[in-house]
Design a protein around this motif. Structure first.
Motif, short mmCIF file in Angstrom:
data_model
loop_
_atom_site.label_atom_id
_atom_site.label_comp_id
_atom_site.label_asym_id
_atom_site.label_seq_id
_atom_site.Cartn_x
_atom_site.Cartn_y
_atom_site.Cartn_z
N UNK A 158 0.83 -1.21 0.00
CA UNK A 158 0.00 0.00 0.00
C UNK A 158 0.86 1.25 0.00
N UNK A 159 1.87 1.27 0.87
CA UNK A 159 2.76 2.43 0.93
C UNK A 159 3.50 2.67 -0.37
N UNK A 160 3.89 1.59 -1.03
CA UNK A 160 4.59 1.69 -2.32
C UNK A 160 3.65 2.20 -3.40
N UNK A 161 2.45 1.61 -3.47
CA UNK A 161 1.49 2.00 -4.50
C UNK A 161 1.09 3.46 -4.36
N UNK A 181 9.76 -7.13 6.05
CA UNK A 181 8.76 -6.17 5.58
C UNK A 181 8.70 -4.95 6.50
N UNK A 182 8.84 -5.16 7.81
CA UNK A 182 8.81 -4.03 8.74
C UNK A 182 10.03 -3.13 8.56
N UNK A 183 11.19 -3.72 8.34
CA UNK A 183 12.39 -2.90 8.10
C UNK A 183 12.18 -1.97 6.92
N UNK A 228 12.54 2.16 6.62
CA UNK A 228 13.63 2.86 5.93
C UNK A 228 13.28 3.33 4.52
N UNK A 229 12.30 2.71 3.88
CA UNK A 229 12.01 3.06 2.49
C UNK A 229 11.48 4.48 2.29
N UNK A 230 10.71 5.04 3.25
CA UNK A 230 10.28 6.43 3.03
C UNK A 230 11.45 7.40 2.83
N UNK A 231 12.54 7.19 3.55
CA UNK A 231 13.72 8.06 3.41
C UNK A 231 14.33 7.93 2.02
N UNK A 232 14.15 6.79 1.39
CA UNK A 232 14.70 6.55 0.05
C UNK A 232 13.73 6.93 -1.05
N UNK A 233 12.53 7.36 -0.68
CA UNK A 233 11.53 7.74 -1.66
C UNK A 233 10.78 6.58 -2.27
N UNK A 234 10.86 5.39 -1.65
CA UNK A 234 10.24 4.20 -2.22
C UNK A 234 8.79 4.01 -1.79
N UNK A 235 8.38 4.65 -0.71
CA UNK A 235 7.00 4.52 -0.23
C UNK A 235 6.65 5.71 0.66
N UNK A 236 5.35 5.86 0.90
CA UNK A 236 4.92 6.93 1.80
C UNK A 236 5.33 6.58 3.24
N UNK A 237 5.41 7.59 4.08
CA UNK A 237 5.70 7.37 5.49
C UNK A 237 4.43 6.93 6.20
N UNK A 238 4.55 5.92 7.04
CA UNK A 238 3.43 5.41 7.81
C UNK A 238 3.82 5.32 9.28
N UNK A 239 2.87 5.61 10.15
CA UNK A 239 3.13 5.57 11.58
C UNK A 239 3.43 4.14 12.02
N UNK A 241 3.79 2.23 15.51
CA UNK A 241 3.67 2.34 16.97
C UNK A 241 4.90 1.78 17.68
N UNK A 242 5.17 2.32 18.85
CA UNK A 242 6.37 1.91 19.59
C UNK A 242 6.35 0.42 19.91
N UNK A 243 5.16 -0.13 20.18
CA UNK A 243 5.07 -1.56 20.48
C UNK A 243 5.48 -2.42 19.30
N UNK A 244 5.19 -1.94 18.09
CA UNK A 244 5.59 -2.67 16.88
C UNK A 244 7.11 -2.60 16.72
N UNK A 245 7.69 -1.43 16.95
CA UNK A 245 9.15 -1.32 16.85
C UNK A 245 9.85 -2.20 17.86
N UNK A 246 9.33 -2.26 19.08
CA UNK A 246 9.95 -3.10 20.12
C UNK A 246 9.87 -4.57 19.72
N UNK A 247 8.72 -5.01 19.22
CA UNK A 247 8.58 -6.40 18.78
C UNK A 247 9.55 -6.71 17.65
N UNK A 248 9.67 -5.79 16.71
CA UNK A 248 10.60 -5.94 15.58
C UNK A 248 12.04 -6.08 16.09
N UNK A 249 12.44 -5.21 17.01
CA UNK A 249 13.82 -5.25 17.51
C UNK A 249 14.10 -6.55 18.25
N UNK A 250 13.13 -7.04 19.03
CA UNK A 250 13.34 -8.31 19.73
C UNK A 250 13.51 -9.46 18.75
#
Length: 215
Positions: free
Chosen positions: A134-137, A175-177, A181-192, A194-203
């Motif tokens: 969705x973000x890419x499209x 997919x979460x990574x 990072x892709x919004x900074x590269x112009x590959x997709x829109x920025x999407x929020x 949540x901190x809980x998602x980032x914590x789960x990703x890092x673990x």
């Protein structure tokens, strides 16, 4: 052995990756190539329910699909849809795309070349690729309204069907990574995120579910 904590973290990512859109009729359904024939099943079901008069299947091959789909993802998807009763006249094949950006760009070009007027599109993907797609499209085709769609399954059901839990968790993390990072590269829109998602990703990264991460 995958720990209970890792399964819990994976479920957090699984839920986040899905857009939870309400389905509605659109100009076309675009099935994004992958290892999962469930994308073709869902696209065929949407067609038969009158949600789209036309399907575009897009995708070449990848290291994940080269053996499973030697004729190309889009070609195998088309064959599956025809088996499920979709008429050949309603299915277009885009056989060259090798990433999500190319899926969108090449599908847009194909539809433009055939004169199809696209104002909205059902974006059919694996459940954990909804948000990335969705973000890419949205950034590559901003004048079209996209509605995300996937097979409706729990994480556990999906893992059982695919038969490779580690691959699915690796995919969730990868997919979460890209959403990060892709919004900074112009590959997709920025999407929020949540901190809980980032914590789960890092673990999950710490636990080694990293084979799909970009270096």
């Amino acid at each position: 052995m995958i720990s209970e904590q890792s399964w819990a973290d994976a479920r957090v990512l699984w839920d986040y990756h899905q857009m939870h859109h309400e389905l509605r009729p659109c100009s076309v359904a675009i099935g994004l190539g992958s290892h999962d024939l469930g994308v073709a099943d869902t696209a065929a079901d949407l067609y038969k329910r009158g949600m789209a008069p036309l399907i575009v299947f897009t995708g070449a091959t990848s290291p994940t699909t080269r053996e499973r789909m030697p004729r190309g993802e889009a070609v195998h998807y088309r064959e599956r849809a025809l088996e499920l009763g979709v008429p050949a006249s309603a299915v277009f094949v885009e056989p060259e795309a090798r990433n999500t950006g190319e899926n969108i760009r090449f599908s847009r070009a194909l539809l433009g070349s055939t004169g199809v007027d696209v104002t909205s599109a059902l974006l059919v993907s694996k459940p954990y690729e909804q948000r990335r797609a969705y973000g890419t499209a949205r950034i590559l085709w901003p004048d079209v309204e996209f509605v995300s769609a996937s097979t409706e399954k729990t994480l556990g059901e999906y893992v059982r069907d695919i038969g490779d839990a580690r691959m699915v968790l690796d995919m969730l993390v990868g997919a979460l990574q890209r959403i990060l990072i892709y919004p900074e590269l112009g590959f997709m829109i920025r999407q929020d995120v949540p901190i809980g998602v980032e914590v789960a990703y890092e673990r999950l990264c710490v636990q080694g579910f990293t084979s799909r991460l970009m270096k």
